[in-house]
Write a protein that holds these residues in place. Structure first.
Motif, PDB file in Angstrom:
ATOM      1  N   TYR A 404     -13.616 -25.568 -75.438  1.00  0.00           N
ATOM      2  CA  TYR A 404     -13.409 -25.361 -74.001  1.00  0.00           C
ATOM      3  C   TYR A 404     -12.911 -26.647 -73.337  1.00  0.00           C
ATOM      4  N   ALA A 405     -13.546 -27.763 -73.693  1.00  0.00           N
ATOM      5  CA  ALA A 405     -13.153 -29.048 -73.100  1.00  0.00           C
ATOM      6  C   ALA A 405     -11.729 -29.428 -73.495  1.00  0.00           C
ATOM      7  N   MET A 406     -11.397 -29.262 -74.777  1.00  0.00           N
ATOM      8  CA  MET A 406     -10.055 -29.624 -75.250  1.00  0.00           C
ATOM      9  C   MET A 406      -8.982 -28.717 -74.654  1.00  0.00           C
ATOM     10  N   LEU A 453     -11.413 -19.268 -71.828  1.00  0.00           N
ATOM     11  CA  LEU A 453     -12.119 -19.567 -70.583  1.00  0.00           C
ATOM     12  C   LEU A 453     -11.713 -20.915 -69.980  1.00  0.00           C
ATOM     13  N   ALA A 454     -10.863 -21.652 -70.687  1.00  0.00           N
ATOM     14  CA  ALA A 454     -10.422 -22.963 -70.198  1.00  0.00           C
ATOM     15  C   ALA A 454      -9.330 -22.783 -69.161  1.00  0.00           C
ATOM     16  N   MET A 455      -9.680 -22.864 -67.888  1.00  0.00           N
ATOM     17  CA  MET A 455      -8.709 -22.642 -66.799  1.00  0.00           C
ATOM     18  C   MET A 455      -9.041 -23.501 -65.591  1.00  0.00           C
ATOM     19  N   VAL A 456      -9.414 -24.740 -65.846  1.00  0.00           N
ATOM     20  CA  VAL A 456      -9.845 -25.632 -64.777  1.00  0.00           C
ATOM     21  C   VAL A 456      -8.673 -26.248 -64.018  1.00  0.00           C
ATOM     22  N   LEU A 457      -7.595 -26.564 -64.727  1.00  0.00           N
ATOM     23  CA  LEU A 457      -6.476 -27.295 -64.124  1.00  0.00           C
ATOM     24  C   LEU A 457      -5.199 -26.451 -64.121  1.00  0.00           C
ATOM     25  N   PRO A 458      -4.237 -26.821 -63.284  1.00  0.00           N
ATOM     26  CA  PRO A 458      -2.939 -26.129 -63.318  1.00  0.00           C
ATOM     27  C   PRO A 458      -2.264 -26.218 -64.682  1.00  0.00           C
ATOM     28  N   ILE A 459      -2.524 -27.309 -65.420  1.00  0.00           N
ATOM     29  CA  ILE A 459      -1.903 -27.485 -66.733  1.00  0.00           C
ATOM     30  C   ILE A 459      -2.669 -26.765 -67.839  1.00  0.00           C
ATOM     31  N   SER A 460      -3.844 -26.212 -67.523  1.00  0.00           N
ATOM     32  CA  SER A 460      -4.674 -25.598 -68.559  1.00  0.00           C
ATOM     33  C   SER A 460      -4.007 -24.382 -69.188  1.00  0.00           C
ATOM     34  N   VAL A 479     -10.260 -26.114 -59.830  1.00  0.00           N
ATOM     35  CA  VAL A 479     -11.305 -26.758 -60.640  1.00  0.00           C
ATOM     36  C   VAL A 479     -12.640 -26.071 -60.426  1.00  0.00           C
ATOM     37  N   ARG A 480     -12.981 -25.810 -59.165  1.00  0.00           N
ATOM     38  CA  ARG A 480     -14.269 -25.181 -58.848  1.00  0.00           C
ATOM     39  C   ARG A 480     -14.373 -23.786 -59.458  1.00  0.00           C
ATOM     40  N   THR A 481     -13.356 -22.963 -59.221  1.00  0.00           N
ATOM     41  CA  THR A 481     -13.406 -21.602 -59.756  1.00  0.00           C
ATOM     42  C   THR A 481     -13.346 -21.614 -61.288  1.00  0.00           C
ATOM     43  N   GLY A 482     -12.542 -22.521 -61.861  1.00  0.00           N
ATOM     44  CA  GLY A 482     -12.430 -22.608 -63.316  1.00  0.00           C
ATOM     45  C   GLY A 482     -13.728 -23.003 -63.984  1.00  0.00           C
ATOM     46  N   ILE A 487     -18.271 -21.825 -67.376  1.00  0.00           N
ATOM     47  CA  ILE A 487     -19.699 -21.953 -67.731  1.00  0.00           C
ATOM     48  C   ILE A 487     -20.352 -20.576 -67.814  1.00  0.00           C
ATOM     49  N   THR A 488     -20.068 -19.727 -66.819  1.00  0.00           N
ATOM     50  CA  THR A 488     -20.636 -18.369 -66.825  1.00  0.00           C
ATOM     51  C   THR A 488     -20.180 -17.596 -68.057  1.00  0.00           C
ATOM     52  N   GLY A 489     -18.896 -17.681 -68.354  1.00  0.00           N
ATOM     53  CA  GLY A 489     -18.352 -16.958 -69.500  1.00  0.00           C
ATOM     54  C   GLY A 489     -18.933 -17.430 -70.821  1.00  0.00           C
ATOM     55  N   LEU A 490     -19.115 -18.740 -70.977  1.00  0.00           N
ATOM     56  CA  LEU A 490     -19.674 -19.269 -72.222  1.00  0.00           C
ATOM     57  C   LEU A 490     -21.127 -18.842 -72.404  1.00  0.00           C
ATOM     58  N   VAL A 491     -21.911 -18.898 -71.334  1.00  0.00           N
ATOM     59  CA  VAL A 491     -23.333 -18.516 -71.424  1.00  0.00           C
ATOM     60  C   VAL A 491     -23.469 -17.038 -71.794  1.00  0.00           C
ATOM     61  N   ILE A 492     -22.786 -16.166 -71.035  1.00  0.00           N
ATOM     62  CA  ILE A 492     -22.879 -14.725 -71.306  1.00  0.00           C
ATOM     63  C   ILE A 492     -22.228 -14.395 -72.649  1.00  0.00           C
ATOM     64  N   GLY A 493     -21.089 -15.034 -72.934  1.00  0.00           N
ATOM     65  CA  GLY A 493     -20.369 -14.768 -74.169  1.00  0.00           C
ATOM     66  C   GLY A 493     -21.181 -15.090 -75.405  1.00  0.00           C
ATOM     67  N   TYR A 494     -21.817 -16.249 -75.423  1.00  0.00           N
ATOM     68  CA  TYR A 494     -22.620 -16.610 -76.594  1.00  0.00           C
ATOM     69  C   TYR A 494     -23.846 -15.721 -76.735  1.00  0.00           C
ATOM     70  N   ALA A 495     -24.448 -15.335 -75.607  1.00  0.00           N
ATOM     71  CA  ALA A 495     -25.582 -14.404 -75.671  1.00  0.00           C
ATOM     72  C   ALA A 495     -25.140 -13.088 -76.308  1.00  0.00           C
TER      73      ALA A 495
END
Length: 506
Positions: A404-406, A453-460, A479-482, A487-495
């Motif tokens: 996600y970070a990369m 789920l990586a959509m924080v920046l315009p370049i993402s 950034v805020r919405t991304g 975070i929400t997607g990763l938590v629910i997704g891994y569960a």
């Protein structure tokens, strides 16, 4: 006379600034390429004892150099990502395969050279069944656009949401998400932003409703891609390694993936709907939607449209029922290719519209995977790095968070190409440890999930860039919405992945 023009100096200054920027970018690219090439040369030639890997062979060392070169080039984006993938395949063919240049493989003592990679396997990476699956998806998308099916579907699907602003927002989120499950995320975002343009003009200039609707498009496109194996390249990359007959051989079907991931994607879209309304409330209560159908291209007839509609429906149905029909989803993907070619719906010119760069990039990642496994380097790395002693939660969740970070900064496909081959081998070596958290499927699908789920920046992602280009969205808002959706997607997704992995549903 021209120099007497008032704006001449300004125009000259603009051209000069543009040239300086172009020169600066060229220098930056050159520096990045030099760094990557130097690293490659050093790793290729340094004594193998320095790697700290017992019994490291010459071929394995060359694969390490190639892998690091690909990593640096993909991360720094010195050249387009697909260029790097092609270069990797060529280097592996000429220097590490059983059809290498003679001087590259001669003169070494027995055992020092190591296992050569089959050149047929490397060249087959571009004809991998997953590549055929993507080609089928691209052909469907081109035919849908030519026939006007995409616009017709958008009109029909948006109509039930009425004119209430909040409902129109939900409509754009869901329709964008559903389209991006089968069409390119970028093409979907571009199309939906076109439909949105007249709507944005009708909204108050000082209201937040414009931001809300503009943000809905990239969020819908990015999340919707999670729903199917062809929704985004990382999904297909993960599925390729999960279903590899010579590897994990888990035989996960297209419909099986959709049964789990489509409801998850739709649930995330509803969460996004609630979030966007809270962050960017509408001041105008109703919105009138007017979507004009594009004129059909010259030479198109009604029977061709009917063929596209029927083939589109049958293809998707066969994908969803692949476990029942017994026809593999990769084989199903060839149905629209054959039908549209025979009927003259897809022409030679249309083939140029296929996103070949994505296919080459995915093929390059597959080639690295072949090199890691066939040379024995993957086994050596697993023996050197004791993955089986790591806490399972660190290995599974950590890999998803890392991806996600990369992926927020480099191509989603490049991120998956780098991580999935290594994690596939690592996961196989410690499958027993991972069983409590859903097994290897959780590990690899989690990486695909993290990239989508990586959509924080315009370049993402390209959909983010397209939405940001409207001028309605500030980077801090993206950034805020991304971050919230990530975070929400990763938590629910891994569960969800842990649950379905433990129950054997996936």
């Amino acid at each position: 006379m021209r120099k007497a023009y008032v704006g001449y100096n300004l125009e000259a200054q603009r051209r000069e600034a543009k040239n300086k920027l172009r020169a600066l970018r060229a220098k930056s690219r050159l520096v990045k390429i030099i760094i990557a090439v130097l690293s490659f040369v050093i790793l290729w030639n340094m004594p193998n004892q320095w790697f700290g890997i017992p019994d490291l062979t010459v071929i394995e060392q060359r694969v390490i150099a190639c892998f690091c070169f690909a990593t640096l080039m993909w991360i720094m984006e010195a050249v387009p990502a697909w260029n790097t993938s092609v270069a990797i395949i060529v280097i592996l063919l000429f220097c590490c395969s059983d059809s290498s240049l003679t001087y590259m493989v001669s003169g070494y003592a027995d055992g020092d050279l190591g296992t050569l990679i089959s050149y047929k396997k490397l060249m087959a990476c571009f004809a991998d069944p997953i590549i055929m699956l993507f080609i089928g998806g691209f052909i469907l998308a081109i035919a849908a656009t030519k026939s006007g099916l995409d616009v017709k579907l958008a009109k029909v699907m948006l109509k039930p949401f009425g004119t209430k602003s909040e409902n129109v927002l939900l409509g754009f989120l869901l329709v964008t998400g559903i389209f991006s499950m089968f069409l390119s995320n970028t093409a979907t975002a571009a199309m939906m932003l076109t439909f949105l343009a007249p709507v944005l003009k009708s909204l108050p200039a000082n209201g937040k409703g414009k931001i809300c609707l503009a943000m809905a498009i990239p969020i819908g496109a990015n999340i919707g891609g999670i729903g199917t194996p062809i929704g985004t390249p990382p999904n297909a990359i993960a599925l390729k390694f999960l279903n590899d007959p010579e590897g994990l051989n888990m035989n996960i079907g297209f419909g099986q993936w959709m049964m789990i991931m489509t409801p998850f994607a739709i649930a995330l879209l509803f969460i996004a709907w609630i979030m966007l309304q809270k962050m960017f409330p509408f001041t105008q209560k109703t919105i009138e939607l007017k979507i004009e159908e594009a004129e059909k291209k010259e030479g198109w007839y009604s029977w061709q449209s009917v063929v596209v509609y029927v083939t589109f429906a049958i293809t998707i149905l066969l994908w969803m029922l692949d476990k029942i029909t017994g026809v593999n989803s990769n084989v199903v993907a060839m149905l629209p290719v054959g039908v549209f070619s025979i009927c003259g719906i897809i022409t030679r010119t249309d083939l140029e519209e296929i996103n070949w760069s994505v296919l080459w990039m995915v093929a390059g990642g597959f080639a690295l995977g072949v090199a890691l496994q066939d040379t024995g380097l993957a086994t050596h790395l697993i023996q050197t790095i004791p993955f089986d002693t790591w806490p399972p939660v660190i290995m599974i969740v950590g890999s998803g968070v890392l991806c996600y970070a990369m992926a927020n900064f480099i191509s989603h496909t490049a991120t998956a190409n780098l991580l999935v081959p290594i994690l596939a081998v690592a996961g196989t070596s410690c499958a027993a440890n991972l069983a409590g958290l859903g097994g290897v499927s959780t590990l690899l699908i989690g990486v695909a999930l993290g990239s989508s789920l990586a959509m924080v920046l315009p370049i993402s992602t390209p959909p983010n860039a397209l939405a940001h280009a409207t001028g309605l969205i500030e980077q801090k808002q993206m950034v805020r919405t991304g971050l919230i959706m990530g975070i929400t997607g990763l938590v629910i997704g891994y569960a969800l992945l842990i649950f379905v992995g433990q129950t054997g549903l996936l």
